[in-house]
Design a protein around this motif. Structure first.
Motif, PDB file in Angstrom:
ATOM      1  N   UNK A 119       5.484  10.214  -3.872  1.00  0.00           N
ATOM      2  CA  UNK A 119       5.071   9.928  -2.502  1.00  0.00           C
ATOM      3  C   UNK A 119       4.219   8.669  -2.410  1.00  0.00           C
ATOM      4  N   UNK A 120       3.331   8.489  -3.376  1.00  0.00           N
ATOM      5  CA  UNK A 120       2.478   7.299  -3.355  1.00  0.00           C
ATOM      6  C   UNK A 120       3.320   6.029  -3.515  1.00  0.00           C
ATOM      7  N   UNK A 121       4.313   6.097  -4.385  1.00  0.00           N
ATOM      8  CA  UNK A 121       5.181   4.942  -4.590  1.00  0.00           C
ATOM      9  C   UNK A 121       6.026   4.670  -3.345  1.00  0.00           C
ATOM     10  N   UNK A 122       6.480   5.715  -2.677  1.00  0.00           N
ATOM     11  CA  UNK A 122       7.251   5.533  -1.452  1.00  0.00           C
ATOM     12  C   UNK A 122       6.387   4.877  -0.375  1.00  0.00           C
ATOM     13  N   UNK A 123       5.145   5.342  -0.242  1.00  0.00           N
ATOM     14  CA  UNK A 123       4.242   4.738   0.743  1.00  0.00           C
ATOM     15  C   UNK A 123       3.968   3.274   0.391  1.00  0.00           C
ATOM     16  N   UNK A 124       3.804   2.997  -0.909  1.00  0.00           N
ATOM     17  CA  UNK A 124       3.536   1.618  -1.327  1.00  0.00           C
ATOM     18  C   UNK A 124       4.707   0.707  -0.975  1.00  0.00           C
ATOM     19  N   UNK A 125       5.919   1.183  -1.203  1.00  0.00           N
ATOM     20  CA  UNK A 125       7.099   0.352  -0.917  1.00  0.00           C
ATOM     21  C   UNK A 125       7.276   0.124   0.581  1.00  0.00           C
ATOM     22  N   UNK A 126       7.007   1.159   1.370  1.00  0.00           N
ATOM     23  CA  UNK A 126       7.091   0.994   2.821  1.00  0.00           C
ATOM     24  C   UNK A 126       6.066  -0.022   3.299  1.00  0.00           C
ATOM     25  N   UNK A 127       4.841   0.089   2.793  1.00  0.00           N
ATOM     26  CA  UNK A 127       3.785  -0.847   3.175  1.00  0.00           C
ATOM     27  C   UNK A 127       4.138  -2.274   2.780  1.00  0.00           C
ATOM     28  N   UNK A 128       4.682  -2.447   1.574  1.00  0.00           N
ATOM     29  CA  UNK A 128       5.061  -3.778   1.111  1.00  0.00           C
ATOM     30  C   UNK A 128       6.187  -4.354   1.961  1.00  0.00           C
ATOM     31  N   UNK A 129       7.128  -3.506   2.358  1.00  0.00           N
ATOM     32  CA  UNK A 129       8.236  -3.974   3.194  1.00  0.00           C
ATOM     33  C   UNK A 129       7.735  -4.435   4.554  1.00  0.00           C
TER      34      UNK A 129
END
Length: 222
Positions: A119-129
């Protein structure tokens, strides 16, 4: 329009004698081209000339009643007969097609590969996008509250979240007003090139073709 004679570069998007038919009538093609990663090629012509049907064949989403011939490859991997979800090809349309029941962040997260489970990695990728498209902090926004240009940028980010190996553009700028069109167009091409994707654009607008800065194949000519 014939297929390239020399082997395509690694990870290029290649169409070999691609054509679309309705019964015995050929609607478009044959098209032969190879789009090198980080560059764009344009299919240009009036409405009804079959440009979008070629893209639908490439993505595996031809309308019922239409058939296609020819090969589609990404690098050395032929994807012609694979289902759409296995082709690793992203596409942007005239309409952004954002899910109205999801937030901006959920729209982006929906496109992430299933292998990304943390979940943390998914949130990080969304934020980066969102940072990539200059919409930092928009994770919880309702898509209905976004401007047309913002929606187009979110649609682009969602297409890229799936980590495609090629990006198709089916008149994605046509519904934007003139003030936004150049801005969004530049962002799409800049991000696509930065990610090293082969880009195939369909348009009837010479300004779109000029912005693509690549070869142009004209449809509808005798």
């Amino acid at each position: 329009m014939t297929a390239p004679e020399s082997p395509p570069p690694a990870d290029a998007l290649t169409l070999e004698d691609v054509a679309v038919h309705h019964g015995e009538t050929r609607l478009a093609g044959p098209v032969g081209l190879s789009v090198v990663p980080g560059t764009a090629t344009t299919l240009m012509g009036p409405s009804g000339s079959g440009k979008s049907s070629i893209l639908a064949y490439v993505t595996g989403t031809l309308a019922p009643g239409l058939t296609g011939t020819g090969r589609v490859l990404i690098g050395a991997r032929e994807v012609t007969h694979l289902p759409p979800e296995r082709r690793e090809i992203g596409i942007l349309f005239q309409d952004d097609l954002l899910f109205p029941h999801m937030s901006v962040g959920e729209n982006l997260g929906f496109a992430l590969p299933r292998s990304v489970r943390d979940r943390a990695e998914r949130r990080r990728r969304v934020s980066a996008a969102l940072t990539d498209i200059a919409l930092d902090g928009f994770e919880d926004r309702d898509p209905a509250t976004l401007s047309g240009g913002q929606r187009a940028r979110v649609a682009l980010a969602r297409a890229l979240m799936a980590e495609p190996r090629a990006l198709l553009l089916d008149e994605p700028f046509s519904k934007l007003d003139q003030a936004l069109r150049g801005q969004v167009r530049k962002m799409v091409f800049d991000l696509g090139r930065a990610k090293g994707l082969p880009i195939l654009l369909v348009t009837h607008d010479p300004a779109d073709a000029e912005a693509a800065e690549g070869p142009i194949i004209v449809f509808g000519e005798a």
